[in-house]
Scaffold this active site. Sequence first.
Site, PDB file in Angstrom:
ATOM      1  N   HIS A 164       0.854  -1.184   0.000  1.00 39.83           N
ATOM      2  CA  HIS A 164       0.000   0.000   0.000  1.00 39.83           C
ATOM      3  C   HIS A 164       0.890   1.234   0.000  1.00 39.83           C
ATOM      4  O   HIS A 164       2.025   1.210   0.507  1.00 39.83           O
ATOM      5  CB  HIS A 164      -0.875   0.027   1.253  1.00 39.83           C
ATOM      6  CG  HIS A 164      -1.931  -1.025   1.290  1.00 39.83           C
ATOM      7  ND1 HIS A 164      -3.063  -0.887   2.056  1.00 39.83           N
ATOM      8  CD2 HIS A 164      -2.037  -2.221   0.665  1.00 39.83           C
ATOM      9  CE1 HIS A 164      -3.826  -1.950   1.902  1.00 39.83           C
ATOM     10  NE2 HIS A 164      -3.214  -2.784   1.069  1.00 39.83           N
ATOM     11  N   GLU A 214       0.878   3.865   1.808  1.00 37.80           N
ATOM     12  CA  GLU A 214       1.305   4.274   3.143  1.00 37.80           C
ATOM     13  C   GLU A 214       2.465   3.423   3.641  1.00 37.80           C
ATOM     14  O   GLU A 214       3.442   3.938   4.199  1.00 37.80           O
ATOM     15  CB  GLU A 214       0.153   4.163   4.154  1.00 37.80           C
ATOM     16  CG  GLU A 214      -1.058   4.970   3.817  1.00 37.80           C
ATOM     17  CD  GLU A 214      -2.124   4.165   3.079  1.00 37.80           C
ATOM     18  OE1 GLU A 214      -1.792   3.492   2.071  1.00 37.80           O
ATOM     19  OE2 GLU A 214      -3.293   4.216   3.498  1.00 37.80           O
TER      20      GLU A 214
END
Length: 154
Positions: A58, A60
């Site tokens: 992801h 993040e």
Amino acid sequence: MAESDQQFGDAMRLALAAARVAATHDDVPVGAVILDSDGALVASAHNQKEQLGDPTAHAEMLAIRSAAESVGAWHLEGHTLVVTLEPCAMCAMAAVWARLDRIVYAAPDPKAGAAWSLFNIPQDERLNHRCELIEGVLAEESATLLVEFFARRR
């Protein structure tokens, strides 16, 4: 324009640019940047789950990993995560473990959001660290990017 849009709008635009790159690789268009305490860019990433064949890739997670490498430490106190979509449980917990000061996100994620929508992991009193949350910075632009991406896939 909201104060948070003024403070984090430029960083969110960088995250949106990263999200657009994800879409070119058929990844969900989510982008993230990490800023230091002075607001300087430390890391930038976009979703790469499809590109890397990695369910943890992801935006993040990749940005946190890159920031830790750049700083030379996993403690990211004084840093801010700016992301185009509300973090999921995995990413919200990673922000807590990294000791980020705050998470700024654009669009809410009613199906998987773990920073307000379903859970509030970053501010859970039972954890050893809590992150300030700022939501809605350039939310409409981020939501439009996601809606258009999924419309093309159908």
